[in-house]
Design a protein around this motif. Structure first.
Motif, PDB file in Angstrom:
ATOM      1  N   THR A 133     -32.052  -2.792  23.337  1.00 53.73           N
ATOM      2  CA  THR A 133     -32.296  -2.562  24.422  1.00 53.73           C
ATOM      3  C   THR A 133     -31.317  -1.460  24.592  1.00 53.73           C
ATOM      4  OG1 THR A 133     -33.110  -5.276  24.674  1.00 53.73           O
ATOM      5  CG2 THR A 133     -32.803  -3.306  26.983  1.00 53.73           C
ATOM      6  N   GLU A 134     -31.944  -0.355  25.463  1.00 50.50           N
ATOM      7  CA  GLU A 134     -31.257   0.980  25.854  1.00 50.50           C
ATOM      8  C   GLU A 134     -30.504   0.364  27.801  1.00 50.50           C
ATOM      9  OE1 GLU A 134     -32.683   4.488  26.527  1.00 50.50           O
ATOM     10  OE2 GLU A 134     -32.144   4.813  23.963  1.00 50.50           O
ATOM     11  N   MET A 135     -29.139   0.644  27.817  1.00 52.54           N
ATOM     12  CA  MET A 135     -28.278   0.755  28.741  1.00 52.54           C
ATOM     13  C   MET A 135     -28.211   1.552  29.413  1.00 52.54           C
ATOM     14  SD  MET A 135     -27.600  -3.513  27.623  1.00 52.54           S
ATOM     15  CE  MET A 135     -28.912  -4.750  27.393  1.00 52.54           C
ATOM     16  N   THR A 136     -27.600   1.282  30.690  1.00 57.97           N
ATOM     17  CA  THR A 136     -26.816   2.554  31.903  1.00 57.97           C
ATOM     18  C   THR A 136     -25.547   1.549  32.179  1.00 57.97           C
ATOM     19  OG1 THR A 136     -28.702   3.485  32.128  1.00 57.97           O
ATOM     20  CG2 THR A 136     -26.455   3.650  33.410  1.00 57.97           C
ATOM     21  N   GLY A 137     -23.802   2.570  31.609  1.00 58.26           N
ATOM     22  CA  GLY A 137     -23.198   1.907  32.851  1.00 58.26           C
ATOM     23  C   GLY A 137     -22.769   3.171  33.169  1.00 58.26           C
ATOM     24  N   VAL A 138     -22.001   2.253  34.343  1.00 62.09           N
ATOM     25  CA  VAL A 138     -21.834   2.413  35.743  1.00 62.09           C
ATOM     26  C   VAL A 138     -20.849   2.239  36.462  1.00 62.09           C
ATOM     27  CG1 VAL A 138     -22.351   2.297  38.354  1.00 62.09           C
ATOM     28  CG2 VAL A 138     -24.159   2.028  36.712  1.00 62.09           C
ATOM     29  N   VAL A 139     -19.948   2.530  36.569  1.00 59.71           N
ATOM     30  CA  VAL A 139     -18.053   2.875  36.668  1.00 59.71           C
ATOM     31  C   VAL A 139     -18.618   3.086  38.496  1.00 59.71           C
ATOM     32  CG1 VAL A 139     -15.715   3.560  36.163  1.00 59.71           C
ATOM     33  CG2 VAL A 139     -17.517   3.483  34.594  1.00 59.71           C
ATOM     34  N   LEU A 140     -17.725   1.433  38.558  1.00 65.85           N
ATOM     35  CA  LEU A 140     -17.955   2.201  40.459  1.00 65.85           C
ATOM     36  C   LEU A 140     -16.281   2.551  40.900  1.00 65.85           C
ATOM     37  CD1 LEU A 140     -19.559  -1.585  41.750  1.00 65.85           C
ATOM     38  CD2 LEU A 140     -20.376   0.505  41.742  1.00 65.85           C
ATOM     39  N   ALA A 141     -16.188   3.501  41.904  1.00 59.31           N
ATOM     40  CA  ALA A 141     -14.772   4.491  42.259  1.00 59.31           C
ATOM     41  C   ALA A 141     -14.881   4.852  42.934  1.00 59.31           C
ATOM     42  CB  ALA A 141     -14.601   5.718  40.368  1.00 59.31           C
ATOM     43  N   GLY A 142     -15.828   3.784  44.428  1.00 60.60           N
ATOM     44  CA  GLY A 142     -15.713   4.656  45.807  1.00 60.60           C
ATOM     45  C   GLY A 142     -14.535   3.991  46.390  1.00 60.60           C
ATOM     46  N   GLY A 143     -13.713   3.287  46.212  1.00 61.83           N
ATOM     47  CA  GLY A 143     -13.497   2.642  46.646  1.00 61.83           C
ATOM     48  C   GLY A 143     -11.715   3.213  47.240  1.00 61.83           C
ATOM     49  N   LYS A 144     -11.440   2.868  48.581  1.00 62.61           N
ATOM     50  CA  LYS A 144     -10.197   3.278  49.093  1.00 62.61           C
ATOM     51  C   LYS A 144      -9.017   3.180  48.424  1.00 62.61           C
ATOM     52  CE  LYS A 144     -12.639   3.641  53.664  1.00 62.61           C
ATOM     53  NZ  LYS A 144     -12.182   3.567  55.262  1.00 62.61           N
ATOM     54  N   SER A 145      -8.509   2.173  47.639  1.00 62.82           N
ATOM     55  CA  SER A 145      -7.146   1.711  47.401  1.00 62.82           C
ATOM     56  C   SER A 145      -6.340   1.997  48.085  1.00 62.82           C
ATOM     57  CB  SER A 145      -7.156   2.728  46.261  1.00 62.82           C
ATOM     58  OG  SER A 145      -8.201   2.777  44.626  1.00 62.82           O
ATOM     59  N   SER A 146      -6.156   1.387  49.334  1.00 67.47           N
ATOM     60  CA  SER A 146      -5.908   1.449  50.279  1.00 67.47           C
ATOM     61  C   SER A 146      -4.026   0.917  50.402  1.00 67.47           C
ATOM     62  CB  SER A 146      -6.270   0.925  51.689  1.00 67.47           C
ATOM     63  OG  SER A 146      -7.415  -0.398  51.828  1.00 67.47           O
ATOM     64  N   ARG A 147      -4.392  -1.141  49.525  1.00 68.55           N
ATOM     65  CA  ARG A 147      -3.244  -1.919  49.603  1.00 68.55           C
ATOM     66  C   ARG A 147      -2.417  -0.959  48.640  1.00 68.55           C
ATOM     67  NH1 ARG A 147      -6.114  -7.542  48.560  1.00 68.55           N
ATOM     68  NH2 ARG A 147      -7.414  -6.074  48.001  1.00 68.55           N
ATOM     69  N   MET A 148      -3.337  -0.324  47.390  1.00 70.09           N
ATOM     70  CA  MET A 148      -2.053   0.036  46.074  1.00 70.09           C
ATOM     71  C   MET A 148      -1.511   1.328  46.772  1.00 70.09           C
ATOM     72  SD  MET A 148      -1.477  -0.162  43.552  1.00 70.09           S
ATOM     73  CE  MET A 148      -2.147  -0.827  42.285  1.00 70.09           C
ATOM     74  N   GLY A 149      -1.870   2.968  48.085  1.00 71.38           N
ATOM     75  CA  GLY A 149      -1.218   3.422  48.225  1.00 71.38           C
ATOM     76  C   GLY A 149      -1.627   4.165  47.284  1.00 71.38           C
ATOM     77  N   LYS A 150      -2.624   5.047  46.456  1.00 72.01           N
ATOM     78  CA  LYS A 150      -2.647   5.485  45.284  1.00 72.01           C
ATOM     79  C   LYS A 150      -3.946   5.246  44.604  1.00 72.01           C
ATOM     80  CE  LYS A 150       1.085   5.718  43.448  1.00 72.01           C
ATOM     81  NZ  LYS A 150       2.257   5.705  42.300  1.00 72.01           N
ATOM     82  N   ASN A 151      -4.670   6.111  44.005  1.00 76.20           N
ATOM     83  CA  ASN A 151      -5.987   5.855  43.714  1.00 76.20           C
ATOM     84  C   ASN A 151      -5.887   4.733  42.758  1.00 76.20           C
ATOM     85  OD1 ASN A 151      -8.291   6.076  41.776  1.00 76.20           O
ATOM     86  ND2 ASN A 151      -9.030   8.235  42.960  1.00 76.20           N
ATOM     87  N   LYS A 152      -6.217   3.869  41.791  1.00 72.38           N
ATOM     88  CA  LYS A 152      -6.196   3.087  41.227  1.00 72.38           C
ATOM     89  C   LYS A 152      -6.954   3.557  40.000  1.00 72.38           C
ATOM     90  CE  LYS A 152      -7.945  -0.279  44.068  1.00 72.38           C
ATOM     91  NZ  LYS A 152      -8.757  -2.021  44.060  1.00 72.38           N
ATOM     92  N   ALA A 153      -8.061   3.795  39.836  1.00 74.92           N
ATOM     93  CA  ALA A 153      -8.513   4.576  38.616  1.00 74.92           C
ATOM     94  C   ALA A 153      -7.735   5.360  38.149  1.00 74.92           C
ATOM     95  CB  ALA A 153     -10.116   5.531  38.851  1.00 74.92           C
ATOM     96  N   LEU A 154      -7.129   6.709  38.787  1.00 75.02           N
ATOM     97  CA  LEU A 154      -6.396   7.594  37.866  1.00 75.02           C
ATOM     98  C   LEU A 154      -5.167   7.106  37.202  1.00 75.02           C
ATOM     99  CD1 LEU A 154      -7.598  10.398  40.111  1.00 75.02           C
ATOM    100  CD2 LEU A 154      -8.236   9.416  37.947  1.00 75.02           C
ATOM    101  N   LEU A 155      -4.419   5.052  37.740  1.00 75.50           N
ATOM    102  CA  LEU A 155      -3.127   5.568  37.330  1.00 75.50           C
ATOM    103  C   LEU A 155      -2.682   5.418  36.180  1.00 75.50           C
ATOM    104  CD1 LEU A 155      -2.560   2.414  40.046  1.00 75.50           C
ATOM    105  CD2 LEU A 155      -1.558   4.253  40.338  1.00 75.50           C
TER     106      LEU A 155
END
Length: 214
Positions: free
Chosen positions: A2-24
């Protein structure tokens, strides 16, 4: 297969982290989102990043889709990605999971291929791990047939993920099953970073693991 699409959800504000969590960055100097994408790459035919600030992720060389229902949280990000998917199934991951591995995504794919019979109306519309008594809907698999109900929820501003899931045929996967059938540690796989303390802990754990592997 079965072919599948991968989805990475990166639209959050990261307000509690204080910086973009995805780029840590972790000790290997790879960003968290790069690690998630790498872990998805071999078991998906295409990877979409769901994010509203496209410029931030342009260098990753992946398609980026923005929310069609802005400011409505992860349901909106999932909806945007599902509208772009060209496969019956998508495998989803949040962008703040430093230890999520190919093994968990491979296992979700195996569950789909074993139990989700039928393309248009599968036995299950989603496969969601259940870890430490809590569902993990942001590391999961969803069928394209979930899109109409998802769009309806967003149009009606019903944004609770648990309420939406009640409308679907979901297979919840207990952590004991994941551990027994994959050998993975669910506690590690689903560890997410919400604040600087979580990030510090992740870096320390990653360093300890790297030293044990030497």
């Amino acid at each position: 297969m079965t072919e599948m699409t991968g989805v990475v959800l990166a639209g959050g504000k990261s307000s509690r982290m204080g910086k973009n969590k995805a780029l840590l960055r972790m000790n290997g100097n790879e960003t968290v989102i790069e690690s998630v994408i790498r872990s998805m790459a071999d078991i998906t035919s295409r990877i979409i990043i769901s994010a509203n600030d496209k410029k931030v992720y342009e260098n990753l060389g992946r398609e980026i889709v923005s929310d069609l229902f802005p400011m409505m949280g992860p349901l909106s990000g999932l909806h945007a990605a599902l509208t772009m998917a060209e496969t019956p199934w998508v495998i989803v991951s949040a962008c703040d999971l430093p230890f999520v591995s190919e093994g968990i995504f491979k296992y979700l794919k195996e569950m789909i291929e074993k139990q989700a019979t039928g393309e248009e109306k599968p036995a299950y519309q989603g496969f969601i791990p259940l870890v430490d008594g809590r569902i993990q809907p942001l590391v999961a698999a969803y069928h394209i047939s979930t899109l109409p109900s998802l769009e309806k929820s967003l149009a009606e501003s019903k944004l609770r993920m648990t309420d939406w899931l009640k409308e679907l045929r979901i297979c919840y996967i207990p952590e004991e099953q994941i551990r027994n059938e994959t050998g993975l540690d669910p506690g590690r796989e689903f560890f997410n970073m919400n604040n600087p303390v979580d990030y510090k802990q992740a870096v320390e754990n990653d360093q300890d693991t790297n030293e044990l592997d030497r």
